[in-house]
Design a protein around this motif. Structure first.
Motif, mmCIF file in Angstrom:
data_model
loop_
_atom_site.group_PDB
_atom_site.id
_atom_site.type_symbol
_atom_site.label_atom_id
_atom_site.label_comp_id
_atom_site.label_asym_id
_atom_site.label_seq_id
_atom_site.Cartn_x
_atom_site.Cartn_y
_atom_site.Cartn_z
ATOM 1 N N ILE A 1 117.173 47.943 38.624
ATOM 2 C CA ILE A 1 118.537 48.277 38.213
ATOM 3 C C ILE A 1 119.430 47.046 38.301
ATOM 4 O O ILE A 1 120.280 46.808 37.436
ATOM 5 C CB ILE A 1 119.110 49.407 39.098
ATOM 6 N N VAL B 1 121.363 44.096 46.500
ATOM 7 C CA VAL B 1 121.075 44.153 45.069
ATOM 8 C C VAL B 1 122.337 43.895 44.245
ATOM 9 O O VAL B 1 122.277 43.260 43.190
ATOM 10 C CB VAL B 1 120.444 45.514 44.704
ATOM 11 N N CYS C 1 122.244 51.673 51.288
ATOM 12 C CA CYS C 1 120.960 51.104 51.706
ATOM 13 C C CYS C 1 120.236 52.153 52.541
ATOM 14 O O CYS C 1 120.648 52.442 53.665
ATOM 15 C CB CYS C 1 121.185 49.821 52.515
ATOM 16 N N SER D 1 116.318 42.063 47.896
ATOM 17 C CA SER D 1 116.866 41.956 46.536
ATOM 18 C C SER D 1 116.258 40.778 45.791
ATOM 19 O O SER D 1 116.801 40.309 44.796
ATOM 20 C CB SER D 1 118.390 41.792 46.596
ATOM 21 N N LEU E 1 126.792 51.227 46.346
ATOM 22 C CA LEU E 1 125.359 51.497 46.442
ATOM 23 C C LEU E 1 124.910 51.410 47.899
ATOM 24 O O LEU E 1 125.127 50.421 48.582
ATOM 25 C CB LEU E 1 124.581 50.481 45.599
ATOM 26 N N LEU F 1 127.800 48.312 40.583
ATOM 27 C CA LEU F 1 126.963 48.729 41.708
ATOM 28 C C LEU F 1 127.775 48.968 42.981
ATOM 29 O O LEU F 1 127.208 49.101 44.064
ATOM 30 C CB LEU F 1 125.878 47.678 41.960
ATOM 31 N N CYS G 1 123.451 48.517 50.123
ATOM 32 C CA CYS G 1 122.654 47.814 49.115
ATOM 33 C C CYS G 1 123.538 47.131 48.071
ATOM 34 O O CYS G 1 123.088 46.229 47.385
ATOM 35 C CB CYS G 1 121.693 48.779 48.424
ATOM 36 N N GLN G 2 124.784 47.545 47.958
ATOM 37 C CA GLN G 2 125.705 46.856 47.059
ATOM 38 C C GLN G 2 125.851 45.391 47.457
ATOM 39 O O GLN G 2 126.153 44.539 46.618
ATOM 40 C CB GLN G 2 127.076 47.530 47.089
ATOM 41 N N CYS H 1 113.931 50.427 47.327
ATOM 42 C CA CYS H 1 114.328 49.033 47.096
ATOM 43 C C CYS H 1 113.762 48.472 45.807
ATOM 44 O O CYS H 1 114.454 47.769 45.059
ATOM 45 C CB CYS H 1 113.900 48.168 48.272
ATOM 46 N N SER I 1 112.799 49.880 42.911
ATOM 47 C CA SER I 1 113.429 50.336 41.675
ATOM 48 C C SER I 1 114.880 49.880 41.580
ATOM 49 O O SER I 1 115.409 49.680 40.483
ATOM 50 C CB SER I 1 113.349 51.865 41.567
ATOM 51 N N ARG I 2 115.513 49.674 42.724
ATOM 52 C CA ARG I 2 116.887 49.190 42.683
ATOM 53 C C ARG I 2 116.967 47.722 42.265
ATOM 54 O O ARG I 2 117.973 47.282 41.699
ATOM 55 C CB ARG I 2 117.565 49.418 44.038
ATOM 56 N N ASN I 3 115.909 46.968 42.524
ATOM 57 C CA ASN I 3 115.859 45.606 42.002
ATOM 58 C C ASN I 3 115.824 45.630 40.477
ATOM 59 O O ASN I 3 116.427 44.791 39.815
ATOM 60 C CB ASN I 3 114.639 44.869 42.552
#
Length: 291
Positions: free
Chosen positions: A227, A172, A210, A119, A208, A205, A168-169, A221, A223-225
């Motif tokens: 976001i 990120v 992972c 992240s 979310l 988020l 991922c919540q 990962c 594109s989620r950064n």
């Protein structure tokens, strides 16, 4: 100056009449026995590394170790320079820099894991864009980084920033909360507005997962950064406009961890579900390991 909750942090800010960044600096001084100059020096070095990671792939695009990403940041930068961006300069820069840092990380370059490597693009992506768009100086951004540190410290102490633990919540999402609080303070927000921005970022988020393709911190990962940075910008804007959050920061941190524990293990950094389990991702994974 120690605190173990967002509420305690806000109380310290009120009692001392100062922003979150000042409280965090004093905590670091007392916790590690360092001088204010040493603490500031370390943060300045961290921001120097962040900025370098934001710019390096724009001039020298390098493919990632897994070959899943590389060159994305330059493409977004070039589109903005051509006057074609539909996001506007501020958001386009945040997107560019967030993408860039993940390219550096995935090609074994030097980054600041804030709060994690996966992240690491969120915080520098948004803050460097703010610095450039509003002609800020490094000192203002560095103050924001201490505010981000306070939020990250609270999430790590009371929940988790590990995708393997809470999805991922927790990576990120936590980074987005850190960036939102930092942006709010940098742009003149009160401590309460900073915590409202952080809470909103976690809300948006929540849940979310992972699910890294081939187990690599590359796709989705990167594109989620983006976001995470975009979400932080929106949340800071709402907080600065005076929009209060129904759910306090501390309750959102607890909720995030509760939700994280309920996420199936396939969706917690195991690469066994979600995006990693799609037909395209599985084919790419076989190709990577075959090579």
């Amino acid at each position: 100056m120690d605190f173990i909750s967002g509420q305690e942090l806000l109380q310290l800010c009120e009692e001392n009449g100062c922003p979150i960044s000042d409280i965090m600096i004093q905590r670091e001084i007392s916790e590690y026995g360092a001088t204010s100059e040493e603490i500031m020096g370390r943060m300045k070095e961290a921001y120097r590394i962040m900025k370098e990671a934001c710019h390096k792939p724009l001039d020298q695009p390098v493919p990632s170790i897994g070959g899943l990403i590389g060159g994305e940041a330059k493409k977004v930068r070039d589109r903005r320079r051509q006057g074609k961006s539909i996001c506007g300069s501020m958001l386009s820069k945040a997107i560019t820099y967030s993408l860039a840092v993940l390219e550096v990380n995935a090609s074994m370059g030097l980054i600041v894991a804030a709060p994690t490597a996966g992240s690491s693009g969120v915080l520098p992506g948004l803050l460097l864009a703010l610095e450039e768009e509003f002609s800020l100086d490094d000192e203002q951004i560095i103050s924001g980084l201490f505010t981000a540190s306070a939020v990250g410290y609270l999430i790590m102490r009371n929940a988790s920033v590990a995708g393997a633990q809470a999805g991922c919540q927790a990576e990120v999402g936590a980074a987005s909360a850190m960036a939102a609080a930092a942006a709010a303070e940098i742009m003149g927000g009160t401590p309460q507005q900073c915590m409202d921005a952080a809470s909103a970022a976690l809300v948006n988020l929540l849940g979310l997962v992972c699910d890294p393709v081939a187990g690599l911190v590359e796709c989705p990962c990167q594109s989620r950064n983006v976001i995470g940075a975009s979400n932080a910008l929106v949340c800071a804007e709402m907080a600065l406009a005076g929009i209060r959050q129904l759910i306090p920061f501390d309750q959102m941190v607890d909720t995030m961890m509760t939700v994280g524990r309920s996420i199936p293990f396939e969706l917690r950094e195991t690469a066994l579900g979600g995006c990693a389990a799609t037909e395209a991702a599985c084919a790419k994974t076989c190709q990577i390991f075959k090579n």
